[in-house]
Scaffold this motif. Structure first.
Motif, PDB file in Angstrom:
ATOM      1  N   VAL A 120       0.843  -1.201   0.000  1.00  0.00           N
ATOM      2  CA  VAL A 120       0.000   0.000   0.000  1.00  0.00           C
ATOM      3  C   VAL A 120       0.877   1.249   0.000  1.00  0.00           C
ATOM      4  N   LYS A 121       1.976   1.227   0.793  1.00  0.00           N
ATOM      5  CA  LYS A 121       2.889   2.368   0.815  1.00  0.00           C
ATOM      6  C   LYS A 121       3.492   2.600  -0.577  1.00  0.00           C
ATOM      7  N   ALA A 122       3.839   1.522  -1.269  1.00  0.00           N
ATOM      8  CA  ALA A 122       4.416   1.649  -2.607  1.00  0.00           C
ATOM      9  C   ALA A 122       3.394   2.242  -3.579  1.00  0.00           C
ATOM     10  N   VAL A 123       2.138   1.798  -3.461  1.00  0.00           N
ATOM     11  CA  VAL A 123       1.081   2.333  -4.330  1.00  0.00           C
ATOM     12  C   VAL A 123       0.857   3.813  -4.019  1.00  0.00           C
ATOM     13  N   VAL A 124       0.829   4.168  -2.746  1.00  0.00           N
ATOM     14  CA  VAL A 124       0.644   5.569  -2.349  1.00  0.00           C
ATOM     15  C   VAL A 124       1.772   6.422  -2.909  1.00  0.00           C
ATOM     16  N   LYS A 125       3.013   5.933  -2.798  1.00  0.00           N
ATOM     17  CA  LYS A 125       4.155   6.681  -3.301  1.00  0.00           C
ATOM     18  C   LYS A 125       4.035   6.877  -4.814  1.00  0.00           C
ATOM     19  N   GLN A 126       3.656   5.816  -5.523  1.00  0.00           N
ATOM     20  CA  GLN A 126       3.495   5.908  -6.972  1.00  0.00           C
ATOM     21  C   GLN A 126       2.394   6.911  -7.332  1.00  0.00           C
ATOM     22  N   LEU A 127       1.290   6.856  -6.606  1.00  0.00           N
ATOM     23  CA  LEU A 127       0.190   7.789  -6.859  1.00  0.00           C
ATOM     24  C   LEU A 127       0.606   9.237  -6.571  1.00  0.00           C
ATOM     25  N   GLU A 128       1.382   9.444  -5.525  1.00  0.00           N
ATOM     26  CA  GLU A 128       1.876  10.786  -5.206  1.00  0.00           C
ATOM     27  C   GLU A 128       2.785  11.296  -6.317  1.00  0.00           C
ATOM     28  N   GLU A 129       3.644  10.412  -6.853  1.00  0.00           N
ATOM     29  CA  GLU A 129       4.526  10.810  -7.945  1.00  0.00           C
ATOM     30  C   GLU A 129       3.714  11.153  -9.195  1.00  0.00           C
ATOM     31  N   GLU A 130       2.711  10.314  -9.493  1.00  0.00           N
ATOM     32  CA  GLU A 130       1.843  10.581 -10.645  1.00  0.00           C
ATOM     33  C   GLU A 130       1.084  11.893 -10.453  1.00  0.00           C
ATOM     34  N   ASN A 131       0.614  12.133  -9.243  1.00  0.00           N
ATOM     35  CA  ASN A 131      -0.109  13.362  -8.935  1.00  0.00           C
ATOM     36  C   ASN A 131       0.801  14.577  -9.138  1.00  0.00           C
ATOM     37  N   ALA A 132       2.046  14.475  -8.668  1.00  0.00           N
ATOM     38  CA  ALA A 132       2.999  15.580  -8.827  1.00  0.00           C
ATOM     39  C   ALA A 132       3.257  15.834 -10.317  1.00  0.00           C
ATOM     40  N   GLU A 133       3.400  14.772 -11.099  1.00  0.00           N
ATOM     41  CA  GLU A 133       3.623  14.921 -12.540  1.00  0.00           C
ATOM     42  C   GLU A 133       2.408  15.548 -13.224  1.00  0.00           C
ATOM     43  N   LEU A 134       1.219  15.117 -12.831  1.00  0.00           N
ATOM     44  CA  LEU A 134      -0.002  15.693 -13.410  1.00  0.00           C
ATOM     45  C   LEU A 134      -0.139  17.166 -13.047  1.00  0.00           C
ATOM     46  N   ARG A 135       0.230  17.524 -11.833  1.00  0.00           N
ATOM     47  CA  ARG A 135       0.186  18.935 -11.429  1.00  0.00           C
ATOM     48  C   ARG A 135       1.182  19.754 -12.240  1.00  0.00           C
ATOM     49  N   ARG A 136       2.384  19.180 -12.469  1.00  0.00           N
ATOM     50  CA  ARG A 136       3.385  19.868 -13.284  1.00  0.00           C
ATOM     51  C   ARG A 136       2.864  20.072 -14.706  1.00  0.00           C
ATOM     52  N   GLN A 137       2.258  19.027 -15.262  1.00  0.00           N
ATOM     53  CA  GLN A 137       1.704  19.127 -16.611  1.00  0.00           C
ATOM     54  C   GLN A 137       0.576  20.162 -16.661  1.00  0.00           C
ATOM     55  N   ALA A 138      -0.243  20.203 -15.632  1.00  0.00           N
ATOM     56  CA  ALA A 138      -1.346  21.167 -15.585  1.00  0.00           C
ATOM     57  C   ALA A 138      -0.806  22.591 -15.525  1.00  0.00           C
ATOM     58  N   ARG A 139       0.236  22.819 -14.729  1.00  0.00           N
ATOM     59  CA  ARG A 139       0.847  24.161 -14.661  1.00  0.00           C
ATOM     60  C   ARG A 139       1.426  24.543 -16.024  1.00  0.00           C
ATOM     61  N   HIS A 140       2.095  23.585 -16.665  1.00  0.00           N
ATOM     62  CA  HIS A 140       2.669  23.845 -17.982  1.00  0.00           C
ATOM     63  C   HIS A 140       1.560  24.159 -18.994  1.00  0.00           C
ATOM     64  N   ALA A 141       0.481  23.385 -18.969  1.00  0.00           N
ATOM     65  CA  ALA A 141      -0.640  23.612 -19.889  1.00  0.00           C
ATOM     66  C   ALA A 141      -1.277  24.974 -19.641  1.00  0.00           C
ATOM     67  N   GLU A 142      -1.377  25.358 -18.377  1.00  0.00           N
ATOM     68  CA  GLU A 142      -1.951  26.663 -18.036  1.00  0.00           C
ATOM     69  C   GLU A 142      -1.077  27.799 -18.576  1.00  0.00           C
ATOM     70  N   LYS A 143       0.246  27.651 -18.417  1.00  0.00           N
ATOM     71  CA  LYS A 143       1.164  28.669 -18.948  1.00  0.00           C
ATOM     72  C   LYS A 143       1.061  28.722 -20.472  1.00  0.00           C
ATOM     73  N   GLU A 144       1.000  27.545 -21.092  1.00  0.00           N
ATOM     74  CA  GLU A 144       0.906  27.491 -22.551  1.00  0.00           C
ATOM     75  C   GLU A 144      -0.406  28.120 -23.026  1.00  0.00           C
ATOM     76  N   GLN A 145      -1.496  27.833 -22.311  1.00  0.00           N
ATOM     77  CA  GLN A 145      -2.790  28.413 -22.667  1.00  0.00           C
ATOM     78  C   GLN A 145      -2.732  29.936 -22.547  1.00  0.00           C
ATOM     79  N   HIS A 146      -2.121  30.427 -21.483  1.00  0.00           N
ATOM     80  CA  HIS A 146      -1.994  31.877 -21.291  1.00  0.00           C
ATOM     81  C   HIS A 146      -1.190  32.489 -22.439  1.00  0.00           C
ATOM     82  N   SER A 147      -0.100  31.808 -22.800  1.00  0.00           N
ATOM     83  CA  SER A 147       0.739  32.292 -23.895  1.00  0.00           C
ATOM     84  C   SER A 147      -0.035  32.313 -25.205  1.00  0.00           C
ATOM     85  N   LEU A 148      -0.804  31.253 -25.460  1.00  0.00           N
ATOM     86  CA  LEU A 148      -1.587  31.188 -26.692  1.00  0.00           C
ATOM     87  C   LEU A 148      -2.672  32.261 -26.718  1.00  0.00           C
ATOM     88  N   CYS A 149      -3.288  32.520 -25.577  1.00  0.00           N
ATOM     89  CA  CYS A 149      -4.308  33.576 -25.507  1.00  0.00           C
ATOM     90  C   CYS A 149      -3.686  34.939 -25.794  1.00  0.00           C
TER      91      CYS A 149
END
Length: 97
Positions: free
Chosen positions: A19-48
């Motif tokens: 369970v700890k390993a799954v939680v760690k993996q999910l936290e890493e995936e969550n961090a990556e998704l947040r990074r991608q979301a921030r990047h997409a938001e910046k890109e959207q702002h730039s495109l606008c």
């Protein structure tokens, strides 16, 4: 009975580690998704911003085109007035060309 309890504890520890390993993996995936979301938001702002700039350029170009058309039309009208005036004076035909 104590052997069973030890076996159950060992299984529970293994499950907890899984369970700890799954939680760690999910936290890493969550961090990556947040990074991608921030990047997409910046890109959207730039495109606008770019779209706004292009729209402004298009409007300026349209305005310049309209100014040129107005100037050309004014020049034609001035030319017609001069021609009409000359024709009226010379030929007496009025303002028709």
């Amino acid at each position: 009975s104590s052997r069973q309890a030890l076996e159950q504890a060992r299984v529970a520890v293994e499950e907890l580690e899984d369970v700890k390993a799954v939680v760690k993996q999910l936290e890493e995936e969550n961090a990556e998704l947040r990074r991608q979301a921030r990047h997409a938001e910046k890109e959207q702002h730039s495109l606008c911003s770019r779209a706004e700039g292009l729209q402004e350029e298009r409007l300026l170009a349209e305005g310049q085109g309209l100014r040129e058309q107005i100037q050309a039309q004014a020049a034609r009208m001035a030319s017609l007035e001069v021609s009409g005036g000359t024709a009226a004076t010379v030929g007496g035909a009025g303002g028709c060309v």
